[in-house]
Design a protein around this motif. Sequence first.
Motif, PDB file in Angstrom:
ATOM      1  N   LEU A  26       0.813  -1.222   0.000  1.00 29.28           N
ATOM      2  CA  LEU A  26       0.000   0.000   0.000  1.00 29.28           C
ATOM      3  C   LEU A  26       0.845   1.271   0.000  1.00 29.28           C
ATOM      4  O   LEU A  26       0.308   2.351  -0.250  1.00 29.28           O
ATOM      5  N   VAL A  27       2.142   1.155   0.258  1.00 26.98           N
ATOM      6  CA  VAL A  27       2.983   2.354   0.179  1.00 26.98           C
ATOM      7  C   VAL A  27       3.109   2.850  -1.255  1.00 26.98           C
ATOM      8  O   VAL A  27       3.647   3.929  -1.494  1.00 26.98           O
ATOM      9  N   LEU A  28       2.613   2.070  -2.201  1.00 25.69           N
ATOM     10  CA  LEU A  28       2.614   2.486  -3.601  1.00 25.69           C
ATOM     11  C   LEU A  28       1.383   3.318  -3.954  1.00 25.69           C
ATOM     12  O   LEU A  28       1.334   3.943  -5.011  1.00 25.69           O
ATOM     13  N   VAL A  29       0.396   3.348  -3.063  1.00 28.24           N
ATOM     14  CA  VAL A  29      -0.851   4.072  -3.333  1.00 28.24           C
ATOM     15  C   VAL A  29      -0.627   5.563  -3.120  1.00 28.24           C
ATOM     16  O   VAL A  29      -0.135   5.980  -2.072  1.00 28.24           O
ATOM     17  N   PRO A  30      -0.994   6.401  -4.081  1.00 23.71           N
ATOM     18  CA  PRO A  30      -0.828   7.850  -3.889  1.00 23.71           C
ATOM     19  C   PRO A  30      -1.842   8.411  -2.906  1.00 23.71           C
ATOM     20  O   PRO A  30      -2.968   7.918  -2.800  1.00 23.71           O
ATOM     21  N   ALA A  31      -1.425   9.435  -2.169  1.00 22.20           N
ATOM     22  CA  ALA A  31      -2.307  10.151  -1.229  1.00 22.20           C
ATOM     23  C   ALA A  31      -2.974   9.186  -0.259  1.00 22.20           C
ATOM     24  O   ALA A  31      -4.198   9.186  -0.088  1.00 22.20           O
ATOM     25  N   ALA A  94       8.129   0.909  -2.045  1.00 25.43           N
ATOM     26  CA  ALA A  94       8.533   2.267  -1.693  1.00 25.43           C
ATOM     27  C   ALA A  94       9.492   2.823  -2.744  1.00 25.43           C
ATOM     28  O   ALA A  94       9.404   4.006  -3.118  1.00 25.43           O
ATOM     29  N   PHE A  95      10.406   1.989  -3.234  1.00 27.60           N
ATOM     30  CA  PHE A  95      11.310   2.430  -4.294  1.00 27.60           C
ATOM     31  C   PHE A  95      10.550   2.710  -5.590  1.00 27.60           C
ATOM     32  O   PHE A  95      10.821   3.689  -6.294  1.00 27.60           O
ATOM     33  N   GLY A 104       5.298  13.213  -4.185  1.00 25.25           N
ATOM     34  CA  GLY A 104       5.161  13.253  -2.728  1.00 25.25           C
ATOM     35  C   GLY A 104       3.791  12.828  -2.258  1.00 25.25           C
ATOM     36  O   GLY A 104       2.847  12.698  -3.039  1.00 25.25           O
ATOM     37  N   ASN A 105       3.675  12.648  -0.946  1.00 27.99           N
ATOM     38  CA  ASN A 105       2.421  12.209  -0.342  1.00 27.99           C
ATOM     39  C   ASN A 105       1.799  13.369   0.413  1.00 27.99           C
ATOM     40  O   ASN A 105       2.273  13.747   1.491  1.00 27.99           O
ATOM     41  N   PRO A 106       0.714  13.954  -0.103  1.00 24.54           N
ATOM     42  CA  PRO A 106       0.127  15.114   0.574  1.00 24.54           C
ATOM     43  C   PRO A 106      -0.558  14.771   1.893  1.00 24.54           C
ATOM     44  O   PRO A 106      -0.829  15.654   2.703  1.00 24.54           O
ATOM     45  N   LEU A 171      11.744  15.043   7.846  1.00 21.62           N
ATOM     46  CA  LEU A 171      11.240  13.682   8.082  1.00 21.62           C
ATOM     47  C   LEU A 171      10.483  13.134   6.878  1.00 21.62           C
ATOM     48  O   LEU A 171      10.248  11.932   6.785  1.00 21.62           O
ATOM     49  N   ASP A 172      10.099  14.027   5.974  1.00 22.74           N
ATOM     50  CA  ASP A 172       9.273  13.646   4.838  1.00 22.74           C
ATOM     51  C   ASP A 172      10.067  13.534   3.545  1.00 22.74           C
ATOM     52  O   ASP A 172       9.511  13.229   2.506  1.00 22.74           O
TER      53      ASP A 172
END
Length: 213
Positions: A26-31, A94-95, A104-106, A171-172
């Motif tokens: 799920l780290v591939l999902v935007p936002a 993640a890569f 980026g992840n808003p 951190l982001d």
Amino acid sequence: MSDLLRKELRLAAHPSMYIFIALGALVLVPAYPYGMVFFFAMLGVFQSIMYARETRDIYFTALLPVRKRDAVKAKLLLAAFVQLAQLLFSVPFAFLRTLYLPSGNPVGIEANAAYYGFGLMIFGAFNLIFFPLFFKTAYKAGAAFLAALIPAAIGIFAMEAAVHVPGLEWLDGLSPELLARQLPVLLAGAAVYAGSWFGALAAAGRRFERVNL
């Protein structure tokens, strides 16, 4: 130790546990709030403990030629397997995200070194609360899960909110310079996780030794 983990994976783990490990993708999902990924791993641990309770696996383990402390260790090894496997499974995704979704992840934190460090801390806090409470009776899994979930949820919220605080934007980040700056967070997370795992083993082991099955 390997025999205990093999027994857990073959006999005691709930099948849904492997689905929760795969949700590291799920780290591939935007936002998307990536802290939720940690929740799924904790839910996988909880469901396996519930499954073990209903199938009387803990009683079966206690009948084996092992100490009660070893029965506790078996469950903590299973938890470590779920949690660490999910984190490792998520790394390639993640890569991929940095390659194909670099905007980026808003919503909150990116899947970076700090993210994994905070995740290890959250898992550590969960283990340190959940297992000693559960093995106080070796039965009340729901109450133990709720008690452990509260600080874990606070940790997830704090992690997601921290990147919006002025001065903590590093951190982001995903640049090599910011990733290097985040390494102490990752190392601190690893230390907290290891310490809490052994702390949970000691506390839960003492309590389970007093339980009359």
